[in-house]
Design a protein around this motif. Structure first.
Motif, PDB file in Angstrom:
ATOM      1  N   SER A  23     -23.782  13.358-110.948  1.00  0.00           N
ATOM      2  CA  SER A  23     -22.724  12.934-111.858  1.00  0.00           C
ATOM      3  C   SER A  23     -21.406  12.942-111.115  1.00  0.00           C
ATOM      4  CB  SER A  23     -22.626  13.877-113.065  1.00  0.00           C
ATOM      5  OG  SER A  23     -23.820  13.908-113.800  1.00  0.00           O
ATOM      6  N   LEU A  24     -20.698  11.834-111.176  1.00  0.00           N
ATOM      7  CA  LEU A  24     -19.355  11.751-110.606  1.00  0.00           C
ATOM      8  C   LEU A  24     -18.375  11.993-111.749  1.00  0.00           C
ATOM      9  CD1 LEU A  24     -18.264   8.988-108.114  1.00  0.00           C
ATOM     10  CD2 LEU A  24     -16.699   9.900-109.819  1.00  0.00           C
ATOM     11  N   ILE A  25     -17.450  12.940-111.584  1.00  0.00           N
ATOM     12  CA  ILE A  25     -16.532  13.308-112.649  1.00  0.00           C
ATOM     13  C   ILE A  25     -15.098  13.114-112.172  1.00  0.00           C
ATOM     14  CG2 ILE A  25     -16.471  15.765-112.019  1.00  0.00           C
ATOM     15  CD1 ILE A  25     -16.419  16.375-115.052  1.00  0.00           C
ATOM     16  N   ALA A  26     -14.243  12.571-113.052  1.00  0.00           N
ATOM     17  CA  ALA A  26     -12.854  12.323-112.665  1.00  0.00           C
ATOM     18  C   ALA A  26     -12.005  12.104-113.904  1.00  0.00           C
ATOM     19  CB  ALA A  26     -12.758  11.101-111.744  1.00  0.00           C
ATOM     20  N   LEU A 156     -26.107  17.633-109.589  1.00  0.00           N
ATOM     21  CA  LEU A 156     -25.003  17.728-108.634  1.00  0.00           C
ATOM     22  C   LEU A 156     -23.769  17.061-109.241  1.00  0.00           C
ATOM     23  CD1 LEU A 156     -23.905  18.320-105.735  1.00  0.00           C
ATOM     24  CD2 LEU A 156     -24.749  16.051-105.101  1.00  0.00           C
ATOM     25  N   LEU A 157     -22.636  17.764-109.189  1.00  0.00           N
ATOM     26  CA  LEU A 157     -21.388  17.255-109.736  1.00  0.00           C
ATOM     27  C   LEU A 157     -20.461  16.875-108.587  1.00  0.00           C
ATOM     28  CD1 LEU A 157     -20.096  16.948-112.601  1.00  0.00           C
ATOM     29  CD2 LEU A 157     -18.930  19.116-112.153  1.00  0.00           C
ATOM     30  N   VAL A 158     -20.107  15.600-108.486  1.00  0.00           N
ATOM     31  CA  VAL A 158     -19.184  15.118-107.458  1.00  0.00           C
ATOM     32  C   VAL A 158     -17.785  15.110-108.055  1.00  0.00           C
ATOM     33  CG1 VAL A 158     -18.572  13.211-105.923  1.00  0.00           C
ATOM     34  CG2 VAL A 158     -20.986  13.716-106.394  1.00  0.00           C
ATOM     35  N   GLU A 159     -16.869  15.902-107.453  1.00  0.00           N
ATOM     36  CA  GLU A 159     -15.537  16.093-108.019  1.00  0.00           C
ATOM     37  C   GLU A 159     -14.437  15.354-107.257  1.00  0.00           C
ATOM     38  OE1 GLU A 159     -14.688  20.222-108.870  1.00  0.00           O
ATOM     39  OE2 GLU A 159     -16.812  20.675-109.211  1.00  0.00           O
ATOM     40  N   GLY A 160     -14.812  14.439-106.346  1.00  0.00           N
ATOM     41  CA  GLY A 160     -13.795  13.647-105.640  1.00  0.00           C
ATOM     42  C   GLY A 160     -13.372  14.268-104.330  1.00  0.00           C
ATOM     43  N   GLY A 161     -12.376  13.615-103.725  1.00  0.00           N
ATOM     44  CA  GLY A 161     -11.520  12.530-104.168  1.00  0.00           C
ATOM     45  C   GLY A 161     -12.054  11.123-103.967  1.00  0.00           C
ATOM     46  N   GLY A 162     -11.074  10.204-103.856  1.00  0.00           N
ATOM     47  CA  GLY A 162     -11.392   8.808-103.848  1.00  0.00           C
ATOM     48  C   GLY A 162     -12.284   8.362-102.706  1.00  0.00           C
ATOM     49  N   ALA A 163     -12.098   8.920-101.520  1.00  0.00           N
ATOM     50  CA  ALA A 163     -12.912   8.516-100.368  1.00  0.00           C
ATOM     51  C   ALA A 163     -14.359   8.970-100.546  1.00  0.00           C
ATOM     52  CB  ALA A 163     -12.323   9.088 -99.077  1.00  0.00           C
ATOM     53  N   LEU A 164     -14.551  10.212-101.011  1.00  0.00           N
ATOM     54  CA  LEU A 164     -15.906  10.695-101.252  1.00  0.00           C
ATOM     55  C   LEU A 164     -16.558   9.916-102.389  1.00  0.00           C
ATOM     56  CD1 LEU A 164     -18.238  12.668-100.829  1.00  0.00           C
ATOM     57  CD2 LEU A 164     -17.073  14.254-102.378  1.00  0.00           C
ATOM     58  N   ASN A 165     -15.829   9.690-103.477  1.00  0.00           N
ATOM     59  CA  ASN A 165     -16.374   8.903-104.582  1.00  0.00           C
ATOM     60  C   ASN A 165     -16.855   7.544-104.085  1.00  0.00           C
ATOM     61  OD1 ASN A 165     -15.672  10.983-106.295  1.00  0.00           O
ATOM     62  ND2 ASN A 165     -13.825   9.988-107.057  1.00  0.00           N
ATOM     63  N   TYR A 166     -16.058   6.910-103.245  1.00  0.00           N
ATOM     64  CA  TYR A 166     -16.412   5.592-102.714  1.00  0.00           C
ATOM     65  C   TYR A 166     -17.729   5.651-101.943  1.00  0.00           C
ATOM     66  CZ  TYR A 166     -16.156   1.330 -99.893  1.00  0.00           C
ATOM     67  OH  TYR A 166     -16.440   0.134 -99.283  1.00  0.00           O
ATOM     68  N   GLN A 167     -17.872   6.646-101.071  1.00  0.00           N
ATOM     69  CA  GLN A 167     -19.084   6.735-100.259  1.00  0.00           C
ATOM     70  C   GLN A 167     -20.316   7.021-101.112  1.00  0.00           C
ATOM     71  OE1 GLN A 167     -19.534   5.868 -97.230  1.00  0.00           O
ATOM     72  NE2 GLN A 167     -17.367   5.478 -96.802  1.00  0.00           N
ATOM     73  N   VAL A 168     -20.157   7.905-102.104  1.00  0.00           N
ATOM     74  CA  VAL A 168     -21.286   8.217-102.985  1.00  0.00           C
ATOM     75  C   VAL A 168     -21.716   6.968-103.753  1.00  0.00           C
ATOM     76  CG1 VAL A 168     -21.975   9.550-105.018  1.00  0.00           C
ATOM     77  CG2 VAL A 168     -20.723  10.671-103.171  1.00  0.00           C
ATOM     78  N   LEU A 169     -20.747   6.214-104.256  1.00  0.00           N
ATOM     79  CA  LEU A 169     -21.061   4.984-104.982  1.00  0.00           C
ATOM     80  C   LEU A 169     -21.615   3.917-104.047  1.00  0.00           C
ATOM     81  CD1 LEU A 169     -17.902   4.915-107.253  1.00  0.00           C
ATOM     82  CD2 LEU A 169     -20.249   5.246-108.045  1.00  0.00           C
ATOM     83  N   ARG A 170     -21.019   3.787-102.872  1.00  0.00           N
ATOM     84  CA  ARG A 170     -21.454   2.766-101.909  1.00  0.00           C
ATOM     85  C   ARG A 170     -22.895   2.999-101.460  1.00  0.00           C
ATOM     86  NH1 ARG A 170     -19.577  -0.884 -98.077  1.00  0.00           N
ATOM     87  NH2 ARG A 170     -20.561  -0.795 -96.038  1.00  0.00           N
ATOM     88  N   GLN A 171     -23.268   4.275-101.317  1.00  0.00           N
ATOM     89  CA  GLN A 171     -24.620   4.594-100.865  1.00  0.00           C
ATOM     90  C   GLN A 171     -25.626   4.687-102.016  1.00  0.00           C
ATOM     91  OE1 GLN A 171     -24.837   7.689 -97.793  1.00  0.00           O
ATOM     92  NE2 GLN A 171     -22.675   7.360 -97.311  1.00  0.00           N
ATOM     93  N   GLY A 172     -25.177   4.366-103.237  1.00  0.00           N
ATOM     94  CA  GLY A 172     -26.094   4.313-104.373  1.00  0.00           C
ATOM     95  C   GLY A 172     -26.631   5.651-104.815  1.00  0.00           C
ATOM     96  N   LEU A 173     -25.819   6.715-104.680  1.00  0.00           N
ATOM     97  CA  LEU A 173     -26.296   8.070-104.951  1.00  0.00           C
ATOM     98  C   LEU A 173     -25.865   8.618-106.303  1.00  0.00           C
ATOM     99  CD1 LEU A 173     -25.683   9.603-101.414  1.00  0.00           C
ATOM    100  CD2 LEU A 173     -27.868   8.888-102.411  1.00  0.00           C
ATOM    101  N   ALA A 174     -25.012   7.916-107.027  1.00  0.00           N
ATOM    102  CA  ALA A 174     -24.514   8.416-108.308  1.00  0.00           C
ATOM    103  C   ALA A 174     -25.303   7.810-109.461  1.00  0.00           C
ATOM    104  CB  ALA A 174     -23.029   8.107-108.461  1.00  0.00           C
ATOM    105  N   ASP A 175     -25.682   8.639-110.418  1.00  0.00           N
ATOM    106  CA  ASP A 175     -26.399   8.178-111.599  1.00  0.00           C
ATOM    107  C   ASP A 175     -25.452   7.892-112.758  1.00  0.00           C
ATOM    108  OD1 ASP A 175     -29.192   8.631-110.634  1.00  0.00           O
ATOM    109  OD2 ASP A 175     -28.444  10.682-110.468  1.00  0.00           O
ATOM    110  N   GLU A 176     -24.388   8.689-112.875  1.00  0.00           N
ATOM    111  CA  GLU A 176     -23.485   8.519-114.001  1.00  0.00           C
ATOM    112  C   GLU A 176     -22.057   8.851-113.599  1.00  0.00           C
ATOM    113  OE1 GLU A 176     -24.619  11.171-117.174  1.00  0.00           O
ATOM    114  OE2 GLU A 176     -24.001  12.976-116.078  1.00  0.00           O
TER     115      GLU A 176
END
Length: 230
Positions: A23-26, A156-176
């Protein structure tokens, strides 16, 4: 206020019999900024702390740690028992004076080969190191996610920031995406955005499905989205 948990696992990492939801949270302003100061209210802060309690690990990027103290405490200012505190730094350039290295359970640092050599000289005694492959400056986060799943992390809770969020999304690892939209504007050019990277996440956009939303007492909108990973 708590948004109910999900039963789905879109692209969840699987290791043996273990499944791990990410889960990506922001919290963002109406102009999409997540910083330089958090735009969220105390209600949003409580939501973040509750999500920390409900997950087995949380991860932040090096840039977030450089901006200030992030200790990943849960409700009541305590660390949820057994919860992993994870940092991501390709370079291994981390501020050694931050409290996360001196208080609470030692963090786990995900890094690349060069960063690992640097961290062996600086923080190896204060943190656990997890070295993963690196290509063109980008860490192979899927390898780290598999390791976390193997250690029993189911959420797993992804709490940022923007660069990490981008990589997690780019690599297709976030479900929500758990997104708090705050009734605030920032507007400064270059202020941190929800996801910051060199290219679009998908062409033309990375699509999401709204699963739930709730209006908070401070005028914030708490939204939960499923991410349509490719």
């Amino acid at each position: 206020m708590r948004i109910p948990g999900a039963d789905f696992n879109c692209n969840a990492v699987i290791s043996g019999n273990a499944r791990m939801k990410t889960s990506l949270i922001a919290a963002v302003t109406l102009c999409g900024r997540i910083g330089p100061l958090s735009p969220g209210s105390p209600e949003d802060r409580r939501f973040l702390e509750n999500m920390r309690r409900e997950s087995q690990a949380g991860v932040i990027g090096a840039g977030t740690l450089r901006q200030g103290e992030v200790e990943m405490r849960g409700p009541g200012g305590v660390w949820p028992a057994g919860r992993l505190r994870v940092l991501v730094s390709a370079s291994g350039d981390l501020p050694e004076q931050r409290k996360i290295f001196h208080q609470g359970p030692p963090p786990l640092i995900i890094t690349g080969p060069d960063g690992g050599r640097r961290l062996q000289q600086t923080l190896a005694a204060k943190a656990e190191l997890l070295v993963v492959p690196q290509h063109d400056g980008e860490l192979a986060l899927a390898a780290a996610w598999a390791q976390l799943a193997a250690r029993g992390v189911k959420h797993l809770l992804v709490e940022g920031g923007g660069a990490l969020n981008y990589q997690v999304l780019r690599q297709g690892l976030a479900d929500e995406l758990l997104l708090t939209i705050t009734p605030r504007l920032h507007g400064q050019r270059g202020a941190p955005a929800l996801a910051d990277g060199p290219a679009p996440l998908a062409l033309p956009f990375l699509e999401l499905d709204l699963l739930d939303h709730q209006l908070g007492g401070s005028g914030e909108l708490f939204c939960r989205y499923r991410i349509r990973n490719r």
